[in-house]
Scaffold this active site. Structure first.
Site, PDB file in Angstrom:
ATOM      1  N   HIS A 215     -45.273  14.732  17.367  1.00 20.26           N
ATOM      2  CA  HIS A 215     -45.276  13.496  16.583  1.00 20.26           C
ATOM      3  C   HIS A 215     -43.852  12.911  16.654  1.00 20.26           C
ATOM      4  O   HIS A 215     -42.882  13.652  16.774  1.00 20.26           O
ATOM      5  CB  HIS A 215     -45.629  13.867  15.140  1.00 20.26           C
ATOM      6  CG  HIS A 215     -45.849  12.724  14.211  1.00 20.26           C
ATOM      7  ND1 HIS A 215     -44.814  12.043  13.612  1.00 20.26           N
ATOM      8  CD2 HIS A 215     -46.988  12.142  13.750  1.00 20.26           C
ATOM      9  CE1 HIS A 215     -45.313  11.092  12.825  1.00 20.26           C
ATOM     10  NE2 HIS A 215     -46.630  11.130  12.897  1.00 20.26           N
TER      11      HIS A 215
ATOM     12  N   ASP B 274     -43.592  22.316  12.815  1.00 18.25           N
ATOM     13  CA  ASP B 274     -44.146  21.149  12.127  1.00 18.25           C
ATOM     14  C   ASP B 274     -45.591  21.482  11.760  1.00 18.25           C
ATOM     15  O   ASP B 274     -46.481  21.474  12.610  1.00 18.25           O
ATOM     16  CB  ASP B 274     -44.075  19.928  13.056  1.00 18.25           C
ATOM     17  CG  ASP B 274     -44.832  18.724  12.498  1.00 18.25           C
ATOM     18  OD1 ASP B 274     -45.484  18.858  11.448  1.00 18.25           O
ATOM     19  OD2 ASP B 274     -44.777  17.662  13.140  1.00 18.25           O
TER      20      ASP B 274
ATOM     21  N   GLN C 274     -50.144  19.238  10.080  1.00 13.06           N
ATOM     22  CA  GLN C 274     -51.595  19.224  10.303  1.00 13.06           C
ATOM     23  C   GLN C 274     -52.227  20.598  10.144  1.00 13.06           C
ATOM     24  O   GLN C 274     -53.433  20.739  10.354  1.00 13.06           O
ATOM     25  CB  GLN C 274     -51.918  18.668  11.701  1.00 13.06           C
ATOM     26  CG  GLN C 274     -51.506  17.230  11.927  1.00 13.06           C
ATOM     27  CD  GLN C 274     -52.303  16.229  11.094  1.00 13.06           C
ATOM     28  OE1 GLN C 274     -53.324  16.554  10.506  1.00 13.06           O
ATOM     29  NE2 GLN C 274     -51.819  14.999  11.034  1.00 13.06           N
TER      30      GLN C 274
ATOM     31  N   LYS D   7     -51.134  14.836   2.895  1.00 15.33           N
ATOM     32  CA  LYS D   7     -52.212  15.230   3.812  1.00 15.33           C
ATOM     33  C   LYS D   7     -53.013  16.404   3.256  1.00 15.33           C
ATOM     34  O   LYS D   7     -53.959  16.869   3.882  1.00 15.33           O
ATOM     35  CB  LYS D   7     -51.626  15.606   5.176  1.00 15.33           C
ATOM     36  CG  LYS D   7     -50.993  14.428   5.921  1.00 15.33           C
ATOM     37  CD  LYS D   7     -50.468  14.881   7.271  1.00 15.33           C
ATOM     38  CE  LYS D   7     -49.466  13.921   7.875  1.00 15.33           C
ATOM     39  NZ  LYS D   7     -50.054  12.703   8.409  1.00 15.33           N
TER      40      LYS D   7
ATOM     41  N   CYS E 238     -48.456   7.865  16.519  1.00 14.66           N
ATOM     42  CA  CYS E 238     -47.034   8.260  16.463  1.00 14.66           C
ATOM     43  C   CYS E 238     -46.748   9.347  17.493  1.00 14.66           C
ATOM     44  O   CYS E 238     -46.009  10.304  17.211  1.00 14.66           O
ATOM     45  CB  CYS E 238     -46.618   8.726  15.078  1.00 14.66           C
ATOM     46  SG  CYS E 238     -46.691   7.427  13.854  1.00 14.66           S
TER      47      CYS E 238
HETATM   48  N1  PMP Z   1     -46.036  15.683  12.023  1.00 15.25           N
HETATM   49  C1  PMP Z   1     -47.347  15.541  12.236  1.00 15.25           C
HETATM   50  C2  PMP Z   1     -48.043  16.486  13.144  1.00 15.25           C
HETATM   51  C3  PMP Z   1     -48.048  14.517  11.601  1.00 15.25           C
HETATM   52  O1  PMP Z   1     -49.356  14.382  11.835  1.00 15.25           O
HETATM   53  C4  PMP Z   1     -47.360  13.655  10.719  1.00 15.25           C
HETATM   54  C5  PMP Z   1     -48.078  12.538   9.991  1.00 15.25           C
HETATM   55  N2  PMP Z   1     -48.960  11.812  10.764  1.00 15.25           N
HETATM   56  C6  PMP Z   1     -45.995  13.851  10.536  1.00 15.25           C
HETATM   57  C7  PMP Z   1     -45.377  14.864  11.205  1.00 15.25           C
HETATM   58  C8  PMP Z   1     -45.201  12.968   9.635  1.00 15.25           C
HETATM   59  O2  PMP Z   1     -45.562  13.171   8.301  1.00 15.25           O
HETATM   60  P1  PMP Z   1     -45.008  12.221   7.163  1.00 15.25           P
HETATM   61  O3  PMP Z   1     -45.257  10.820   7.604  1.00 15.25           O
HETATM   62  O4  PMP Z   1     -45.817  12.615   5.968  1.00 15.25           O
HETATM   63  O5  PMP Z   1     -43.560  12.517   7.007  1.00 15.25           O
END
Ligand code: PMP
Length: 424
Positions: free
Chosen positions: A141, A218, A221, A244, A382
């Site tokens: 991401h 990270d 998910q 999430k 993203c």
């Molecule tokens: N890492 C992953 C794998 C994500 O899916 C996301 C959110 N789509 C993020 C990081 C970023 O999370 P946040 O916008 O809550 O900081």
């Protein structure tokens, strides 16, 4: 490059509803799931972006504002003490939920993005230099790419990428090429928000340790969807977001090993994060408070505690099983539509499916589905480097959670078929 499983028919099991969740009852806990959208019942399939919130979480946030709204850690009066107690008890709940090394290993941030940036600033800016390498993967991401691009730019370190294979898994067959004596930090996604791939954390952790590198995972998910035991997972830092996992926006977690947190410089300076301040210099509070400068998101942290309570009551194992059932069902149903190409590995994946429909742009598909009250994601998620690898501008993505049903997946497939009839 053609990353597909959809038309190859690799999903062979017939899908039976093996889930142990009482989804009908669970759905009643989520006020938004009973609303109509465009005169249709809402079918919410964008859980990888953010989850819906149960009444228990909404009520807990209300309770804070209505009954014990006060700043924390400094008030010597009843409501301030109650707010502090609730805030710190949320930390204990989160620590238990992920089996953190210690309660004080849990730092509250604004989300995964801020948690990764914290490490990139507080550790990266003080420990990296020319000749050092930061290793990430091609399936990250943006929040696990940009902080390292900036850190590399500021320190002279080099950013390197483990490539992905055509099935959306990591090409780890030649580790010596990527894990070298220059590697200082390996930062990677646990469960892909595009492919659903679940990466082999323990294996990567061992490769990193063999060359003396730190590991950040990270888990944005994964923590919401499957049991997390940080002590057996294999990492030095773990980042995830509250919104999430049924919690509010504006709160997330960085969990780090105590000896690393103790040695790291602060991220933001201000109130709460200090021990003593003179006009010339200051000393720092202990972790986690060293990294929680200023008034934190008190209501959101307390709300996250309620989300953890809710997840534990339902049972994270049952949630994971339910999502696997839904995912197998969705893979089978979508791959039966000849115009659909599905991306990622086979059925062994997290609860989401990214796909494209021949001659239908994902944005158009999302719009047709929206007319039917169905919310999916369409875009680059993203993760633009993945789109470049796939050679597509965007994909559609349906992502599932504890309250979703096979009926909703049927509605999705009917919508996809309608879009094909309408647009091609
Ligand atoms: N890492 C992953 C794998 C994500 O899916 C996301 C959110 N789509 C993020 C990081 C970023 O999370 P946040 O916008 O809550 O900081």
């Amino acid at each position: 490059m053609n990353l597909t499983t959809g038309k190859t028919g690799t999903i062979s099991q017939s899908v039976e509803d093996t889930t142990s969740l009482d989804v009908a009852t669970i759905r009643k806990d989520f006020p938004q799931l009973s609303r109509q959208v465009r005169d249709k019942p809402l079918t919410y399939l964008d859980n990888a972006a953010t989850s819906q919130k149960p009444r228990a979480v909404i009520n807990k946030i209300n309770e804070y504002y209505q009954q014990y709204n006060a700043n924390i850690h400094r008030a010597i009066y009843a409501i301030g003490e109650q707010a502090t107690l609730e805030y710190e008890s949320a930390r204990e709940k989160v620590a238990r939920f992920i089996n953190a090394w210690e309660t004080s290993s849990v730092i509250f941030t604004r989300g995964t993005t801020e948690a990764i940036n914290l490490v990139a600033y507080s550790w990266g800016r003080h420990n990296l230099g020319p000749g050092d390498e930061i290793l990430i993967t091609e399936m990250e991401h943006h929040s696990n790419i940009i902080p390292w691009q900036l850190a590399a730019r500021d320190t002279g370190a080099t950013l390197r990428y483990i490539p992905i294979r055509s099935d959306g898994t990591l090409a780890l067959n030649n580790p010596d090429e990527y894990f070298t004596d220059k590697t200082r930090l390996v930062s990677f996604i646990h469960q892909s928000n595009v492919f659903g791939t679940i990466n082999p954390v323990r294996e990567i952790y061992q490769m990193a340790k063999d060359v003396g590198a730190l590991v950040l995972v990270d888990a944005a998910q994964s923590v919401p969807h499957s049991p997390m035991d940080i002590q057996t997972l294999g990492c030095d830092f773990l980042a995830f977001s509250g919104h999430k996992m049924l919690g509010p926006t504006g709160v997330g977690v960085l969990c780090g090993r105590q000896e690393l947190l103790t040695g790291m410089e602060p991220f933001l300076g201000g109130g709460e994060m200090i021990n003593s301040v003179t006009m010339e210099e200051s000393t720092w509070n202990k972790p986690p408070w060293k990294f929680e400068a200023g008034t934190p998101n008190i209501a959101q942290v307390i709300g996250l505690g309620a989300a953890v309570d809710y997840l534990e009551t339902i049972g994270i194992d049952s949630i994971e099983r339910h999502e696997r059932t839904l995912t197998r069902y969705a893979l089978e149903a979508l791959s039966a539509i000849p115009e659909v190409t599905i991306y990622g590995p086979g059925a062994e994946r997290g609860g989401l499916v990214s796909f494209n429909v021949e001659n239908v742009h994902p944005h158009d598909l999302a719009q047709v589905l929206d007319e039917r009250g169905i919310a999916i994601r369409a875009g680059h998620h993203c993760a633009q480097p993945i789109m470049q690898k796939l050679d597509v501008p965007a994909t559609a993505r349906a992502s599932f959670y504890l309250y979703n049903t096979t009926v909703e997946i049927d509605a999705l497939c009917e919508g996809v078929t309608a879009a094909i009839d309408f647009m091609t």
